[in-house]
Motif scaffolding. Structure first.
Motif, PDB file in Angstrom:
ATOM      1  N   ALA A 296       0.826  -1.208   0.000  1.00 32.44           N
ATOM      2  CA  ALA A 296       0.000   0.000   0.000  1.00 32.44           C
ATOM      3  C   ALA A 296       0.862   1.261   0.000  1.00 32.44           C
ATOM      4  O   ALA A 296       0.566   2.228  -0.716  1.00 32.44           O
ATOM      5  CB  ALA A 296      -0.929  -0.004   1.214  1.00 32.44           C
ATOM      6  N   ALA A 297       1.933   1.262   0.804  1.00 33.26           N
ATOM      7  CA  ALA A 297       2.814   2.434   0.870  1.00 33.26           C
ATOM      8  C   ALA A 297       3.518   2.669  -0.466  1.00 33.26           C
ATOM      9  O   ALA A 297       3.626   3.811  -0.931  1.00 33.26           O
ATOM     10  CB  ALA A 297       3.839   2.256   1.988  1.00 33.26           C
ATOM     11  N   ASN A 298       3.985   1.594  -1.097  1.00 34.84           N
ATOM     12  CA  ASN A 298       4.659   1.734  -2.392  1.00 34.84           C
ATOM     13  C   ASN A 298       3.691   2.135  -3.493  1.00 34.84           C
ATOM     14  O   ASN A 298       4.011   2.962  -4.355  1.00 34.84           O
ATOM     15  CB  ASN A 298       5.369   0.425  -2.761  1.00 34.84           C
ATOM     16  N   ALA A 299       2.496   1.538  -3.486  1.00 37.03           N
ATOM     17  CA  ALA A 299       1.484   1.883  -4.499  1.00 37.03           C
ATOM     18  C   ALA A 299       1.014   3.319  -4.313  1.00 37.03           C
ATOM     19  O   ALA A 299       0.840   4.071  -5.279  1.00 37.03           O
ATOM     20  CB  ALA A 299       0.308   0.916  -4.411  1.00 37.03           C
ATOM     21  N   GLY A 300       0.812   3.719  -3.045  1.00 37.12           N
ATOM     22  CA  GLY A 300       0.393   5.097  -2.769  1.00 37.12           C
ATOM     23  C   GLY A 300       1.465   6.105  -3.155  1.00 37.12           C
ATOM     24  O   GLY A 300       1.159   7.207  -3.622  1.00 37.12           O
TER      25      GLY A 300
ATOM     26  N   ALA B  99      -4.415  -6.764  -1.597  1.00 39.16           N
ATOM     27  CA  ALA B  99      -4.957  -6.733  -0.235  1.00 39.16           C
ATOM     28  C   ALA B  99      -6.113  -7.716  -0.087  1.00 39.16           C
ATOM     29  O   ALA B  99      -6.239  -8.407   0.939  1.00 39.16           O
ATOM     30  CB  ALA B  99      -5.405  -5.320   0.126  1.00 39.16           C
ATOM     31  N   PHE B 100      -6.956  -7.794  -1.102  1.00 44.88           N
ATOM     32  CA  PHE B 100      -8.090  -8.726  -1.065  1.00 44.88           C
ATOM     33  C   PHE B 100      -7.601 -10.170  -0.953  1.00 44.88           C
ATOM     34  O   PHE B 100      -8.128 -10.964  -0.153  1.00 44.88           O
ATOM     35  CB  PHE B 100      -8.959  -8.555  -2.312  1.00 44.88           C
ATOM     36  N   LEU B 101      -6.596 -10.501  -1.744  1.00 47.67           N
ATOM     37  CA  LEU B 101      -6.044 -11.862  -1.698  1.00 47.67           C
ATOM     38  C   LEU B 101      -5.377 -12.146  -0.351  1.00 47.67           C
ATOM     39  O   LEU B 101      -5.521 -13.231   0.222  1.00 47.67           O
ATOM     40  CB  LEU B 101      -5.042 -12.060  -2.842  1.00 47.67           C
ATOM     41  N   LEU B 102      -4.634 -11.156   0.163  1.00 48.20           N
ATOM     42  CA  LEU B 102      -3.972 -11.323   1.459  1.00 48.20           C
ATOM     43  C   LEU B 102      -4.978 -11.457   2.600  1.00 48.20           C
ATOM     44  O   LEU B 102      -4.752 -12.198   3.567  1.00 48.20           O
ATOM     45  CB  LEU B 102      -3.040 -10.139   1.740  1.00 48.20           C
ATOM     46  N   SER B 103      -6.098 -10.722   2.498  1.00 50.49           N
ATOM     47  CA  SER B 103      -7.088 -10.716   3.577  1.00 50.49           C
ATOM     48  C   SER B 103      -7.683 -12.096   3.817  1.00 50.49           C
ATOM     49  O   SER B 103      -8.194 -12.384   4.905  1.00 50.49           O
ATOM     50  CB  SER B 103      -8.203  -9.708   3.273  1.00 50.49           C
ATOM     51  N   ARG B 104      -7.615 -12.957   2.814  1.00 49.85           N
ATOM     52  CA  ARG B 104      -8.154 -14.314   2.944  1.00 49.85           C
ATOM     53  C   ARG B 104      -7.298 -15.168   3.892  1.00 49.85           C
ATOM     54  O   ARG B 104      -7.744 -16.231   4.337  1.00 49.85           O
ATOM     55  CB  ARG B 104      -8.266 -14.975   1.569  1.00 49.85           C
TER      56      ARG B 104
ATOM     57  N   HIS C 180       7.820 -13.191   3.390  1.00 44.63           N
ATOM     58  CA  HIS C 180       7.255 -12.396   2.300  1.00 44.63           C
ATOM     59  C   HIS C 180       7.038 -13.254   1.052  1.00 44.63           C
ATOM     60  O   HIS C 180       5.995 -13.160   0.396  1.00 44.63           O
ATOM     61  CB  HIS C 180       8.181 -11.221   1.974  1.00 44.63           C
ATOM     62  N   MET C 181       8.023 -14.073   0.722  1.00 48.99           N
ATOM     63  CA  MET C 181       7.948 -14.865  -0.511  1.00 48.99           C
ATOM     64  C   MET C 181       6.793 -15.859  -0.485  1.00 48.99           C
ATOM     65  O   MET C 181       6.293 -16.262  -1.533  1.00 48.99           O
ATOM     66  CB  MET C 181       9.275 -15.600  -0.746  1.00 48.99           C
ATOM     67  N   LYS C 182       6.354 -16.235   0.711  1.00 52.20           N
ATOM     68  CA  LYS C 182       5.216 -17.142   0.829  1.00 52.20           C
ATOM     69  C   LYS C 182       3.956 -16.530   0.219  1.00 52.20           C
ATOM     70  O   LYS C 182       3.103 -17.238  -0.329  1.00 52.20           O
ATOM     71  CB  LYS C 182       4.986 -17.472   2.312  1.00 52.20           C
ATOM     72  N   TYR C 183       3.846 -15.208   0.312  1.00 47.36           N
ATOM     73  CA  TYR C 183       2.673 -14.506  -0.206  1.00 47.36           C
ATOM     74  C   TYR C 183       2.992 -13.634  -1.417  1.00 47.36           C
ATOM     75  O   TYR C 183       2.164 -12.834  -1.850  1.00 47.36           O
ATOM     76  CB  TYR C 183       2.070 -13.613   0.888  1.00 47.36           C
ATOM     77  N   ALA C 184       4.199 -13.769  -1.963  1.00 53.70           N
ATOM     78  CA  ALA C 184       4.642 -12.889  -3.046  1.00 53.70           C
ATOM     79  C   ALA C 184       3.747 -12.981  -4.282  1.00 53.70           C
ATOM     80  O   ALA C 184       3.624 -12.009  -5.038  1.00 53.70           O
ATOM     81  CB  ALA C 184       6.085 -13.207  -3.426  1.00 53.70           C
ATOM     82  N   TRP C 185       3.098 -14.124  -4.470  1.00 55.43           N
ATOM     83  CA  TRP C 185       2.230 -14.283  -5.645  1.00 55.43           C
ATOM     84  C   TRP C 185       1.069 -13.293  -5.627  1.00 55.43           C
ATOM     85  O   TRP C 185       0.600 -12.839  -6.675  1.00 55.43           O
ATOM     86  CB  TRP C 185       1.710 -15.725  -5.733  1.00 55.43           C
ATOM     87  N   THR C 186       0.610 -12.924  -4.433  1.00 57.09           N
ATOM     88  CA  THR C 186      -0.489 -11.948  -4.345  1.00 57.09           C
ATOM     89  C   THR C 186      -0.019 -10.574  -4.824  1.00 57.09           C
ATOM     90  O   THR C 186      -0.782  -9.832  -5.457  1.00 57.09           O
ATOM     91  CB  THR C 186      -1.007 -11.821  -2.893  1.00 57.09           C
ATOM     92  N   VAL C 187       1.244 -10.247  -4.522  1.00 60.39           N
ATOM     93  CA  VAL C 187       1.817  -8.971  -4.978  1.00 60.39           C
ATOM     94  C   VAL C 187       1.988  -8.989  -6.489  1.00 60.39           C
ATOM     95  O   VAL C 187       1.726  -7.988  -7.165  1.00 60.39           O
ATOM     96  CB  VAL C 187       3.173  -8.711  -4.285  1.00 60.39           C
TER      97      VAL C 187
END
Length: 447
Positions: free
Chosen positions: A166-170, A210-215, A418-425
């Protein structure tokens, strides 16, 4: 600047590249070997230039060229180093004054669930970073995150990734939001309003991630004792928050209006903080104990002592290392790809390279070489601004925000976690690029 040297095929070039790869390996595997990332970064960055100096000496080359390059690099590193130094000091001051404890109490006492807290911190990160810059925003909100729940990694890791993304996208849709966007703006590749056209790609890319991570966020609420004493901001806390906002403003004014480095405004803000604590110490109440009167004096140096020095030294090392590779001529190979593969393909690749190396020197290399972007020059500069900013989120230490959060959530938010969830990014990154293509190339909006 001097003409670029081409020492990539010499022994110093080959050995420097090997050192960089080995150093990068130990940075990436911090969890496995338990070697703080600052150590391999420092030995890599300083070692490469020691080798270059040795090469110049052995071959009787003019050391003036190297000296000027290092001086330029020192100024670049110092700008980032002292910017972070002041930002971290202010954050420690606000921690000391109970600012984040009070924020945490207000969030948790309202009975918000983990999922709601996840979305609140993400939204705050996205909308604060365009003004306060992505690193400062990530440091503030990761501090809030760790005070909400210090142990629940199922909440903390996705929450930390959400804040970084979010910080990088913002920061990507504001000239002040990231160092790379500032570089593009100052170089005259886009007007102030041009960056605002990146808002749709930035917010939708973050939202999908964020939607994918929220799951993966657990159900339930953070632990909260109803009898817990209400956390209040201590004397001086609100004023220090105001001084921090003023300091960020002074950094922007220094760079844009006064033609001084942004860190100059930050250091000026640190001076104001020190003066304010002196004033506050004269006003603070005293308490009585068995020994008599004891004055509760504040010490700014105690805040400085608590900042993440490993994060600062990591930045010094990694920027020096990449600066060495640039000096040797390695980054010129990258910019030459524009002619071979086209601007769109290479600019998308910039995002992936930014995650691996660092977006600042990559963007610097692109700006210095000023490649032919083709017929849609303006749209392509907006694309590389977007990818360099957002792409850093793909790896934990690919952006200043990520490195800062790794320092705050030490041992929790790591390269491996981080790499565990990197696919969502990655999904969000590809969506951002797709939105850019539809908006700028097909519809011509903002192009």
């Amino acid at each position: 600047m001097h003409d670029q040297l081409h020492l990539t095929t010499t022994w110093v070039g080959i050995l420097s590249l090997i050192i960089f790869i080995v150093g990068y390996y130990f940075i990436a595997t911090e969890d496995k070997y338990h070697i703080n990332k600052a150590k391999p970064a420092l030995i890599t960055g300083t070692g490469i230039f020691m080798l270059i100096g040795l090469y110049f000496s052995l071959n009787g080359m003019d050391g003036h060229h190297l000296e000027k390059e290092v001086e330029h690099l020192i100024v670049e590193i110092a700008g980032i180093f002292f910017f972070l130094y002041v930002a971290m000091t202010y954050i420690e001051a606000m921690i000391d004054r109970g600012v984040f404890s009070a924020l945490r109490y207000n969030l948790v006492s309202k009975g918000y669930s983990y999922k709601k807290l996840f979305w609140i911190t993400g939204l705050l990160a996205f909308f604060i970073s365009p003004v306060a810059d992505n690193l400062t925003t990530a440091l503030i909100l990761s501090t809030v995150l760790i005070t909400i729940d210090k142990e629940n990694k199922e909440f903390l890791v996705p929450g930390a990734i959400n804040i970084v993304v979010a910080a990088n996208a913002g920061g990507a849709w504001s000239p002040f939001g990231d160092i790379t966007t500032l570089m593009v703006w100052v170089a005259g590749k886009g007007e102030f309003v041009d960056f605002l056209y990146l808002f749709p790609a930035s917010i939708l890319g973050w939202y999908v991630t964020a939607f994918l991570l929220s799951r993966f966020i657990p159900d339930g609420e953070p632990p909260f004792n109803a009898e817990e004493k209400r956390a209040e901001i201590l004397p001086g806390g609100k004023q220090i928050m105001g001084l921090f906002a003023l300091t960020i403003s002074m950094a922007v004014i220094s760079h844009q209006v006064l033609h001084l480095p942004a860190m100059w405004g930050m250091m000026f803000g640190l001076a104001i903080l020190k003066l304010y604590t002196y004033y506050l110490n004269t006003k603070l109440s005293v308490e009585v104990d068995t020994d008599g009167l004891v004055c509760q004096k504040l010490n700014p140096f105690s805040w400085i002592a608590k900042i993440e020095n490993d994060t600062l030294l990591f930045f010094f090392g990694i920027l020096a290392a990449v600066g060495g590779l640039h000096f040797l001529g390695f980054l010129e190979y990258f910019t030459a790809l524009y002619t071979q593969f086209g601007a769109t393909t290479v600019n998308i690749g910039v995002g992936f390279l930014s995650a691996i190396v660092d977006n600042v020197p990559v963007m610097s290399a692109v700006l210095k070489s000023n490649p032919d972007m083709g017929v849609s020059t303006h749209a392509q500069w907006m694309l590389v601004t977007l990818t360099a900013g957002v792409g850093g989120s793909l790896i934990s230490f690919g952006s200043a925000a990520g490195v800062g959060v790794m320092g705050k959530l030490h041992g929790i938010y790591t390269f491996a976690s981080h790499m565990k969830y990197a696919w969502t990014v990655l999904v969000g990154y590809l969506l951002s690029v797709s939105i850019w293509y539809v908006q700028f190339i097909i519809l011509g909006i903002g192009a």
